[in-house]
Design a protein around this motif. Structure first.
Motif, PDB file in Angstrom:
ATOM      1  N   ILE A   1      35.596 -38.890  72.574  1.00 46.33           N
ATOM      2  CA  ILE A   1      34.158 -38.621  72.576  1.00 46.33           C
ATOM      3  C   ILE A   1      33.377 -39.934  72.547  1.00 46.33           C
ATOM      4  O   ILE A   1      32.446 -40.150  73.324  1.00 46.33           O
ATOM      5  CB  ILE A   1      33.770 -37.743  71.373  1.00 46.33           C
ATOM      6  CG1 ILE A   1      34.448 -36.373  71.481  1.00 46.33           C
ATOM      7  CG2 ILE A   1      32.248 -37.572  71.291  1.00 46.33           C
ATOM      8  CD1 ILE A   1      34.281 -35.514  70.239  1.00 46.33           C
ATOM      9  N   LEU A   2      33.774 -40.823  71.643  1.00 47.37           N
ATOM     10  CA  LEU A   2      33.091 -42.102  71.498  1.00 47.37           C
ATOM     11  C   LEU A   2      33.235 -42.954  72.754  1.00 47.37           C
ATOM     12  O   LEU A   2      32.242 -43.481  73.292  1.00 47.37           O
ATOM     13  CB  LEU A   2      33.656 -42.852  70.292  1.00 47.37           C
ATOM     14  CG  LEU A   2      33.209 -44.309  70.111  1.00 47.37           C
ATOM     15  CD1 LEU A   2      31.722 -44.377  69.815  1.00 47.37           C
ATOM     16  CD2 LEU A   2      34.023 -44.983  69.006  1.00 47.37           C
ATOM     17  N   SER A   3      34.462 -43.091  73.248  1.00 48.21           N
ATOM     18  CA  SER A   3      34.738 -44.035  74.330  1.00 48.21           C
ATOM     19  C   SER A   3      34.225 -43.544  75.674  1.00 48.21           C
ATOM     20  O   SER A   3      33.531 -44.278  76.396  1.00 48.21           O
ATOM     21  CB  SER A   3      36.246 -44.288  74.423  1.00 48.21           C
ATOM     22  OG  SER A   3      36.763 -44.724  73.186  1.00 48.21           O
ATOM     23  N   TYR A   4      34.586 -42.306  76.020  1.00 48.56           N
ATOM     24  CA  TYR A   4      34.259 -41.814  77.344  1.00 48.56           C
ATOM     25  C   TYR A   4      32.776 -41.497  77.518  1.00 48.56           C
ATOM     26  O   TYR A   4      32.175 -41.811  78.549  1.00 48.56           O
ATOM     27  CB  TYR A   4      35.086 -40.573  77.668  1.00 48.56           C
ATOM     28  CG  TYR A   4      36.516 -40.872  78.030  1.00 48.56           C
ATOM     29  CD1 TYR A   4      36.834 -41.896  78.916  1.00 48.56           C
ATOM     30  CD2 TYR A   4      37.569 -40.127  77.502  1.00 48.56           C
ATOM     31  CE1 TYR A   4      38.150 -42.175  79.258  1.00 48.56           C
ATOM     32  CE2 TYR A   4      38.883 -40.390  77.853  1.00 48.56           C
ATOM     33  CZ  TYR A   4      39.170 -41.418  78.720  1.00 48.56           C
ATOM     34  OH  TYR A   4      40.455 -41.695  79.063  1.00 48.56           O
TER      35      TYR A   4
ATOM     36  N   GLY B   1      31.159 -48.980  84.328  1.00 44.27           N
ATOM     37  CA  GLY B   1      30.989 -48.159  83.130  1.00 44.27           C
ATOM     38  C   GLY B   1      32.234 -47.355  82.811  1.00 44.27           C
ATOM     39  O   GLY B   1      32.642 -47.256  81.648  1.00 44.27           O
ATOM     40  N   LEU B   2      32.850 -46.775  83.842  1.00 45.74           N
ATOM     41  CA  LEU B   2      34.105 -46.033  83.630  1.00 45.74           C
ATOM     42  C   LEU B   2      35.182 -46.955  83.065  1.00 45.74           C
ATOM     43  O   LEU B   2      35.943 -46.563  82.166  1.00 45.74           O
ATOM     44  CB  LEU B   2      34.577 -45.422  84.954  1.00 45.74           C
ATOM     45  CG  LEU B   2      33.682 -44.361  85.614  1.00 45.74           C
ATOM     46  CD1 LEU B   2      34.303 -43.888  86.909  1.00 45.74           C
ATOM     47  CD2 LEU B   2      33.456 -43.184  84.676  1.00 45.74           C
TER      48      LEU B   2
ATOM     49  N   VAL C   1      28.887 -49.544  92.170  1.00 46.38           N
ATOM     50  CA  VAL C   1      29.818 -50.449  91.492  1.00 46.38           C
ATOM     51  C   VAL C   1      29.589 -50.416  89.987  1.00 46.38           C
ATOM     52  O   VAL C   1      30.535 -50.435  89.193  1.00 46.38           O
ATOM     53  CB  VAL C   1      29.658 -51.890  92.038  1.00 46.38           C
ATOM     54  CG1 VAL C   1      30.495 -52.868  91.222  1.00 46.38           C
ATOM     55  CG2 VAL C   1      30.057 -51.948  93.504  1.00 46.38           C
ATOM     56  N   GLY C   2      28.335 -50.331  89.566  1.00 51.30           N
ATOM     57  CA  GLY C   2      28.020 -50.256  88.138  1.00 51.30           C
ATOM     58  C   GLY C   2      28.578 -49.022  87.478  1.00 51.30           C
ATOM     59  O   GLY C   2      28.990 -49.064  86.314  1.00 51.30           O
TER      60      GLY C   2
ATOM     61  N   TRP D   1      23.488 -46.591  82.887  1.00 52.60           N
ATOM     62  CA  TRP D   1      22.637 -47.782  82.805  1.00 52.60           C
ATOM     63  C   TRP D   1      22.913 -48.735  83.960  1.00 52.60           C
ATOM     64  O   TRP D   1      21.993 -49.189  84.652  1.00 52.60           O
ATOM     65  CB  TRP D   1      22.852 -48.489  81.466  1.00 52.60           C
ATOM     66  CG  TRP D   1      22.027 -49.740  81.342  1.00 52.60           C
ATOM     67  CD1 TRP D   1      20.659 -49.833  81.269  1.00 52.60           C
ATOM     68  CD2 TRP D   1      22.530 -51.083  81.293  1.00 52.60           C
ATOM     69  NE1 TRP D   1      20.279 -51.157  81.181  1.00 52.60           N
ATOM     70  CE2 TRP D   1      21.398 -51.951  81.193  1.00 52.60           C
ATOM     71  CE3 TRP D   1      23.803 -51.631  81.313  1.00 52.60           C
ATOM     72  CZ2 TRP D   1      21.527 -53.326  81.117  1.00 52.60           C
ATOM     73  CZ3 TRP D   1      23.937 -53.010  81.249  1.00 52.60           C
ATOM     74  CH2 TRP D   1      22.812 -53.840  81.152  1.00 52.60           C
ATOM     75  N   LEU D   2      24.202 -49.032  84.192  1.00 51.48           N
ATOM     76  CA  LEU D   2      24.549 -49.976  85.251  1.00 51.48           C
ATOM     77  C   LEU D   2      24.284 -49.395  86.640  1.00 51.48           C
ATOM     78  O   LEU D   2      23.961 -50.122  87.581  1.00 51.48           O
ATOM     79  CB  LEU D   2      26.024 -50.375  85.124  1.00 51.48           C
ATOM     80  CG  LEU D   2      26.376 -51.218  83.894  1.00 51.48           C
ATOM     81  CD1 LEU D   2      27.888 -51.361  83.765  1.00 51.48           C
ATOM     82  CD2 LEU D   2      25.719 -52.593  83.970  1.00 51.48           C
TER      83      LEU D   2
END
Length: 469
Positions: A415-418, A443-444, A438-439, A428-429
């Motif tokens: 939950i936190l990471s993904y 993020g992934l 690409v952003g 955001w990116l």
């Protein structure tokens, strides 16, 4: 008698093996498990690719409908898949503890859980058209998707039972029959899909319903073949896996509860991970059609590469489970770390190959094209190099933790990471910086890397305190 036979099939305790051979032995045993499991997963992808290729000849409308049907199907199937995944660590721990009766009960409780879970899962798929219309999909595409689901839904129970048998066979160090069955199923599936889709050689022309029905028939066949191996062939038949199958006792109910406690967080973690990539696809669609097409190409490559660490992760679950069952703390640490490094090395080699051939890979999907989609696909594959390695680490580390029955804390990490980190960074990116598509992939990669680090720290913390007295 059964206990004596089982005792001879379990690897000797670490104390009887020369210290210098520990790592080599662990690496060898991990590879014996991981290679057939990974090849089995690649075989599953080959069958799905064949279906997509044959459906594609019907036109873009049929392809879109198949994509929608798969979305509905896998949302429900993923939960059942995670639940029956708990059979492998339970059976592996019983194997390490030389408890053949618990191995049999682990398989039996997994089959009961699959039966109970399949009923609501089938209900969801049978109402796929209504669900898709509620989500704003075109009526024609939703109707075609429902035709596909009417045939495909019947594959849920045999597919889950086949996965249960796979977990059992892996736990007793014999995953090869599942690979043989899958390899035989690839041409059988292609032939049956062709016959029922187009009505060739006098067979009825059933369209998308025929593709789903063919998949269900093949899944039933693979399950029956797996059951035959489990009940008739050595070394599986000594476990008498169907013995007292209908008997429901207190021990079985307690084991069912344990399977749910372990398996439900696995299911939710799978849904969070798959949901993130589904959401990333939606973000790409907002950016541009080119971005979405390039994303799908890069994601398909990632799915193929994922099969290697997935097989190693399943092997890590079994090897760690064996060590837990034996009460060997040193072997637990060794199994987890050897599997992790094996995953890193193999995926790093594959990643280098992808980077070098990224333009050629784009051409495979798009033909000899130099347009923006091909260029962006190659760029995403380059950016994805960090993602591929991080994904390998998290997959193997998660498998090691499952071997210790640790699945709830990794769910919180997911939950936190993904979502709190990965999805936020992707948004955001992708939209508030010039990076664009690409952003999103950066993020992934960030979210997956955070998840991998947290899982490694979790495994290190648990094993450092692990003691059997």
């Amino acid at each position: 008698m059964l206990e004596k036979a089982e005792a001879t099939s379990v690897a000797p305790p670490a104390s009887t093996t020369a210290p210098g051979r520990h790592l080599a032995l662990e690496l060898s045993e991990t590879l014996k498990l991981a290679v057939p499991i990974a090849l089995t997963q690649l075989g599953q992808i080959a069958m799905m690719t064949t279906d997509i290729a044959l459906i594609g000849r019907l036109g873009s409308e049929a392809m879109a409908a198949a994509a929608l049907a798969h979305t509905v199907f896998f949302v429900s199937f993923t939960f059942g898949m995670g639940l029956v995944s708990a059979v492998a660590p339970l059976a592996a721990q019983a194997f390490g503890a030389r408890n053949p009766h618990l191995i049999r009960r682990s398989l039996r409780v997994g089959m009961w859980a699959a039966l109970l879970m399949s009923l609501p899962m089938m209900t969801l798929s049978f109402r796929g058209e209504q669900i898709l219309l509620m989500l704003g999909q075109a009526p024609t595409a939703a109707h075609l998707a429902q035709q596909y689901l009417l045939g495909l839904t019947w594959s849920i129970l045999p597919a889950l039972w086949f996965m249960t048998i796979r977990g059992f066979m892996s736990a007793v160090n014999r995953p090869e029959p599942i690979l043989w069955i899958t390899l035989a199923a690839i041409p059988a599936n292609a032939t049956l899909v062709y016959l029922l889709l187009y009505g060739a050689f006098g067979m009825p022309e059933l369209g998308l319903f025929g593709v789903g029905l063919a998949t269900s028939i093949v899944n039933l066949g693979t399950f029956l073949a797996g059951l035959w191996f489990a009940t008739r062939r050595r070394p599986f038949r000594k476990y008498h896996v169907l013995g007292h199958f209908w008997r429901v006792d207190w021990k079985l109910m307690r084991l069912m509860r344990q399977l749910v406690v372990i398996g439900a967080p696995i299911s939710l973690s799978f849904l969070l991970e798959y949901g993130l990539f589904g959401a990333a696809g939606l973000l790409m669609g907002v950016i541009s059609t080119t971005a979405l097409a390039a994303h799908q190409i890069a994601l398909q490559v990632a799915a193929i590469l994922f099969m290697v660490p997935f097989g190693i992760g399943m092997a890590a679950t079994v090897r760690v489970g064996h060590a837990i069952g034996r009460g060997d703390a040193g072997a637990v640490r060794r199994a987890g770390y050897v599997a992790t490094w094996l995953g890193i090395v193999l995926v790093a080699v594959l990643t280098i190959a992808v980077i070098v051939s990224r333009f050629s890979i784009a051409e495979i999907f798009l033909g000899e094209s130099t347009d923006a989609t091909a260029e962006l696909s190659a760029t995403l594959l380059l950016v994805g190099s960090t993602f591929f390695i991080a994904d390998a680490i998290q997959t193997v580390a998660a498998g090691s933790l499952r071997g210790m029955n640790d699945t709830r804390v990794p769910l919180l990490f997911a939950i936190l990471s993904y979502w709190l980190i990965g999805f936020a960074c992707a948004c955001w990116l992708g939209f508030w910086t010039p990076s664009g598509a690409v952003g999103v992939w950066i993020g992934l990669s960030i979210g997956t890397a955070v998840y991998a680090v947290l899982l490694l720290l979790r495994f290190r913390g648990l094993t450092s305190k692990l003691s059997f007295r």
